[in-house]
Scaffold this motif. Structure first.
Motif, PDB file in Angstrom:
ATOM      1  N   TRP A  17     -37.855  32.593 170.156  1.00 53.51           N
ATOM      2  CA  TRP A  17     -39.169  32.042 169.833  1.00 53.51           C
ATOM      3  C   TRP A  17     -39.760  32.708 168.601  1.00 53.51           C
ATOM      4  O   TRP A  17     -40.412  32.039 167.781  1.00 53.51           O
ATOM      5  CB  TRP A  17     -40.120  32.158 171.018  1.00 53.51           C
ATOM      6  N   LEU A  18     -39.562  34.007 168.447  1.00 53.64           N
ATOM      7  CA  LEU A  18     -40.048  34.692 167.242  1.00 53.64           C
ATOM      8  C   LEU A  18     -39.315  34.176 166.002  1.00 53.64           C
ATOM      9  O   LEU A  18     -39.929  34.005 164.944  1.00 53.64           O
ATOM     10  CB  LEU A  18     -39.875  36.205 167.382  1.00 53.64           C
ATOM     11  N   THR A  19     -38.027  33.919 166.142  1.00 48.03           N
ATOM     12  CA  THR A  19     -37.262  33.358 165.030  1.00 48.03           C
ATOM     13  C   THR A  19     -37.773  31.965 164.680  1.00 48.03           C
ATOM     14  O   THR A  19     -37.980  31.642 163.506  1.00 48.03           O
ATOM     15  CB  THR A  19     -35.758  33.312 165.380  1.00 48.03           C
ATOM     16  N   VAL A  20     -37.992  31.146 165.693  1.00 49.26           N
ATOM     17  CA  VAL A  20     -38.519  29.795 165.471  1.00 49.26           C
ATOM     18  C   VAL A  20     -39.889  29.874 164.798  1.00 49.26           C
ATOM     19  O   VAL A  20     -40.179  29.124 163.858  1.00 49.26           O
ATOM     20  CB  VAL A  20     -38.589  29.006 166.797  1.00 49.26           C
ATOM     21  N   ALA A  21     -40.742  30.787 165.256  1.00 50.72           N
ATOM     22  CA  ALA A  21     -42.067  30.947 164.659  1.00 50.72           C
ATOM     23  C   ALA A  21     -41.966  31.371 163.196  1.00 50.72           C
ATOM     24  O   ALA A  21     -42.712  30.881 162.344  1.00 50.72           O
ATOM     25  CB  ALA A  21     -42.885  31.963 165.453  1.00 50.72           C
ATOM     26  N   GLY A  22     -41.038  32.280 162.897  1.00 51.50           N
ATOM     27  CA  GLY A  22     -40.849  32.720 161.513  1.00 51.50           C
ATOM     28  C   GLY A  22     -40.382  31.587 160.609  1.00 51.50           C
ATOM     29  O   GLY A  22     -40.920  31.375 159.518  1.00 51.50           O
ATOM     30  N   PHE A  23     -39.382  30.845 161.078  1.00 52.75           N
ATOM     31  CA  PHE A  23     -38.897  29.713 160.280  1.00 52.75           C
ATOM     32  C   PHE A  23     -39.972  28.627 160.169  1.00 52.75           C
ATOM     33  O   PHE A  23     -40.135  28.018 159.113  1.00 52.75           O
ATOM     34  CB  PHE A  23     -37.606  29.133 160.868  1.00 52.75           C
ATOM     35  N   GLY A  24     -40.712  28.404 161.247  1.00 52.36           N
ATOM     36  CA  GLY A  24     -41.791  27.415 161.200  1.00 52.36           C
ATOM     37  C   GLY A  24     -42.859  27.792 160.192  1.00 52.36           C
ATOM     38  O   GLY A  24     -43.332  26.948 159.418  1.00 52.36           O
ATOM     39  N   THR A  25     -43.231  29.058 160.176  1.00 47.48           N
ATOM     40  CA  THR A  25     -44.224  29.541 159.214  1.00 47.48           C
ATOM     41  C   THR A  25     -43.717  29.356 157.787  1.00 47.48           C
ATOM     42  O   THR A  25     -44.462  28.911 156.905  1.00 47.48           O
ATOM     43  CB  THR A  25     -44.549  31.023 159.483  1.00 47.48           C
ATOM     44  N   TRP A  26     -42.457  29.687 157.558  1.00 52.08           N
ATOM     45  CA  TRP A  26     -41.842  29.524 156.236  1.00 52.08           C
ATOM     46  C   TRP A  26     -41.896  28.051 155.803  1.00 52.08           C
ATOM     47  O   TRP A  26     -42.295  27.753 154.672  1.00 52.08           O
ATOM     48  CB  TRP A  26     -40.412  30.055 156.288  1.00 52.08           C
ATOM     49  N   LEU A  27     -41.508  27.156 156.695  1.00 52.62           N
ATOM     50  CA  LEU A  27     -41.489  25.731 156.343  1.00 52.62           C
ATOM     51  C   LEU A  27     -42.900  25.191 156.116  1.00 52.62           C
ATOM     52  O   LEU A  27     -43.148  24.459 155.145  1.00 52.62           O
ATOM     53  CB  LEU A  27     -40.781  24.931 157.436  1.00 52.62           C
ATOM     54  N   VAL A  28     -43.843  25.555 156.986  1.00 50.00           N
ATOM     55  CA  VAL A  28     -45.215  25.067 156.842  1.00 50.00           C
ATOM     56  C   VAL A  28     -45.863  25.620 155.575  1.00 50.00           C
ATOM     57  O   VAL A  28     -46.675  24.935 154.943  1.00 50.00           O
ATOM     58  CB  VAL A  28     -46.042  25.414 158.104  1.00 50.00           C
ATOM     59  N   CYS A  52     -36.382  28.347 143.975  1.00 49.69           N
ATOM     60  CA  CYS A  52     -35.469  29.500 144.131  1.00 49.69           C
ATOM     61  C   CYS A  52     -36.057  30.530 145.092  1.00 49.69           C
ATOM     62  O   CYS A  52     -35.350  31.048 145.961  1.00 49.69           O
ATOM     63  CB  CYS A  52     -35.185  30.139 142.774  1.00 49.69           C
ATOM     64  N   ALA A  53     -37.352  30.817 144.945  1.00 50.26           N
ATOM     65  CA  ALA A  53     -37.994  31.796 145.824  1.00 50.26           C
ATOM     66  C   ALA A  53     -38.038  31.282 147.260  1.00 50.26           C
ATOM     67  O   ALA A  53     -37.792  32.043 148.211  1.00 50.26           O
ATOM     68  CB  ALA A  53     -39.407  32.107 145.325  1.00 50.26           C
ATOM     69  N   PHE A  54     -38.308  29.996 147.435  1.00 45.53           N
ATOM     70  CA  PHE A  54     -38.375  29.405 148.773  1.00 45.53           C
ATOM     71  C   PHE A  54     -37.024  29.503 149.477  1.00 45.53           C
ATOM     72  O   PHE A  54     -36.935  29.925 150.627  1.00 45.53           O
ATOM     73  CB  PHE A  54     -38.836  27.941 148.673  1.00 45.53           C
ATOM     74  N   VAL A  55     -35.973  29.150 148.762  1.00 40.89           N
ATOM     75  CA  VAL A  55     -34.624  29.213 149.343  1.00 40.89           C
ATOM     76  C   VAL A  55     -34.230  30.664 149.622  1.00 40.89           C
ATOM     77  O   VAL A  55     -33.678  30.978 150.682  1.00 40.89           O
ATOM     78  CB  VAL A  55     -33.608  28.514 148.418  1.00 40.89           C
ATOM     79  N   ALA A  56     -34.533  31.564 148.691  1.00 45.24           N
ATOM     80  CA  ALA A  56     -34.189  32.982 148.872  1.00 45.24           C
ATOM     81  C   ALA A  56     -34.866  33.550 150.119  1.00 45.24           C
ATOM     82  O   ALA A  56     -34.251  34.296 150.882  1.00 45.24           O
ATOM     83  CB  ALA A  56     -34.582  33.784 147.634  1.00 45.24           C
ATOM     84  N   PHE A  57     -36.135  33.185 150.329  1.00 43.91           N
ATOM     85  CA  PHE A  57     -36.835  33.661 151.524  1.00 43.91           C
ATOM     86  C   PHE A  57     -36.111  33.181 152.773  1.00 43.91           C
ATOM     87  O   PHE A  57     -35.872  33.969 153.704  1.00 43.91           O
ATOM     88  CB  PHE A  57     -38.292  33.182 151.547  1.00 43.91           C
ATOM     89  N   GLY A  58     -35.789  31.908 152.826  1.00 45.96           N
ATOM     90  CA  GLY A  58     -35.125  31.343 154.005  1.00 45.96           C
ATOM     91  C   GLY A  58     -33.798  31.996 154.301  1.00 45.96           C
ATOM     92  O   GLY A  58     -33.481  32.305 155.457  1.00 45.96           O
ATOM     93  N   GLY A  62     -33.085  34.319 157.481  1.00 48.44           N
ATOM     94  CA  GLY A  62     -31.977  33.912 158.348  1.00 48.44           C
ATOM     95  C   GLY A  62     -31.010  35.049 158.613  1.00 48.44           C
ATOM     96  O   GLY A  62     -30.545  35.230 159.749  1.00 48.44           O
ATOM     97  N   LEU A  63     -30.698  35.838 157.584  1.00 49.01           N
ATOM     98  CA  LEU A  63     -29.813  36.991 157.775  1.00 49.01           C
ATOM     99  C   LEU A  63     -30.443  38.025 158.703  1.00 49.01           C
ATOM    100  O   LEU A  63     -29.762  38.613 159.547  1.00 49.01           O
ATOM    101  CB  LEU A  63     -29.461  37.632 156.434  1.00 49.01           C
ATOM    102  N   MET A  64     -31.747  38.229 158.566  1.00 51.62           N
ATOM    103  CA  MET A  64     -32.435  39.198 159.427  1.00 51.62           C
ATOM    104  C   MET A  64     -32.406  38.764 160.894  1.00 51.62           C
ATOM    105  O   MET A  64     -32.471  39.597 161.786  1.00 51.62           O
ATOM    106  CB  MET A  64     -33.894  39.367 158.981  1.00 51.62           C
TER     107      MET A  64
END
Length: 191
Positions: A17-28, A52-58, A62-64
């Motif tokens: 759920w924390l991972t989903v929340a992190g990815f959701g925050t990134w996308l939003v 480039c920055a958006f993709v790099a963050f994702g 994801g690696l973390m």
């Protein structure tokens, strides 16, 4: 008898759920910028930098979030991933001319529980000062200061929550280890 399955399963659900929340925050965080892009109000250069920055963050986030064994668990790789996320959040904010991508810095703060308290605090201070400098380029000083201060509060909350979760995880692992040792001693006594 010790049952580790449900505890581990609950732990994995929280992590998921924390991972989903992190990815959701990134996308939003991208939505206002995507609207700007669709309306044609972003220069091609700024669009390339933001993308480039958006993709790099994702990728770094994801690696973390990887739980399988791999190079991403090395300390240097994890520090680099967090640095990439911080820089990406700041670059997305600067290149979009909008404060909204700064929410990604809160996601970074939630991952700083891997560091000792002082290091995490210094990271947050540096990240907030850098955000203030970026906001000064796109907003009046009062808005830049209040924006950076507001995000600092969110970041502290995320760091505290992450630290509490890490302590709970450590206590759960210690308890599982103690139960495992106790179970082994029980078998010895039974023999």
């Amino acid at each position: 008898r010790v049952v580790e399955g449900p505890v581990e399963s609950a732990h994995m659900r929280v992590e998921r759920w924390l991972t989903v929340a992190g990815f959701g925050t990134w996308l939003v965080s991208a939505l206002p910028t995507v609207a700007t892009i669709v309306e044609g109000r972003m220069s091609p250069g700024a669009l390339a930098v933001w993308t480039c920055a958006f993709v790099a963050f994702g990728v770094a986030f994801g690696l973390m979030c990887q739980h399988r064994p791999g190079f991403w668990h090395r300390r240097r790789v994890r520090v680099a991933c967090l640095a990439v996320q911080t820089c990406s959040g700041l670059i997305m904010t600067a290149s979009s001319g909008d404060v909204f991508p700064s929410v990604t810095l809160v996601v970074v703060a939630g991952q700083l529980d891997e560091f000792p308290g002082r290091v995490a605090a210094l990271w947050l201070i540096a990240q907030t000062v850098a955000l203030f400098a970026v906001l000064l380029t796109i907003a009046p000083p009062v808005f830049a200061l209040t924006g950076a201060a507001a995000f600092a509060g969110f970041e502290i909350f995320a760091l505290t929550t992450g630290s509490l979760a890490a302590r709970e995880r450590g206590a759960r692992e210690a308890l599982a280890q103690a139960n495992h040792q106790l179970q082994g001693r029980s078998l010895l006594l039974a023999d």
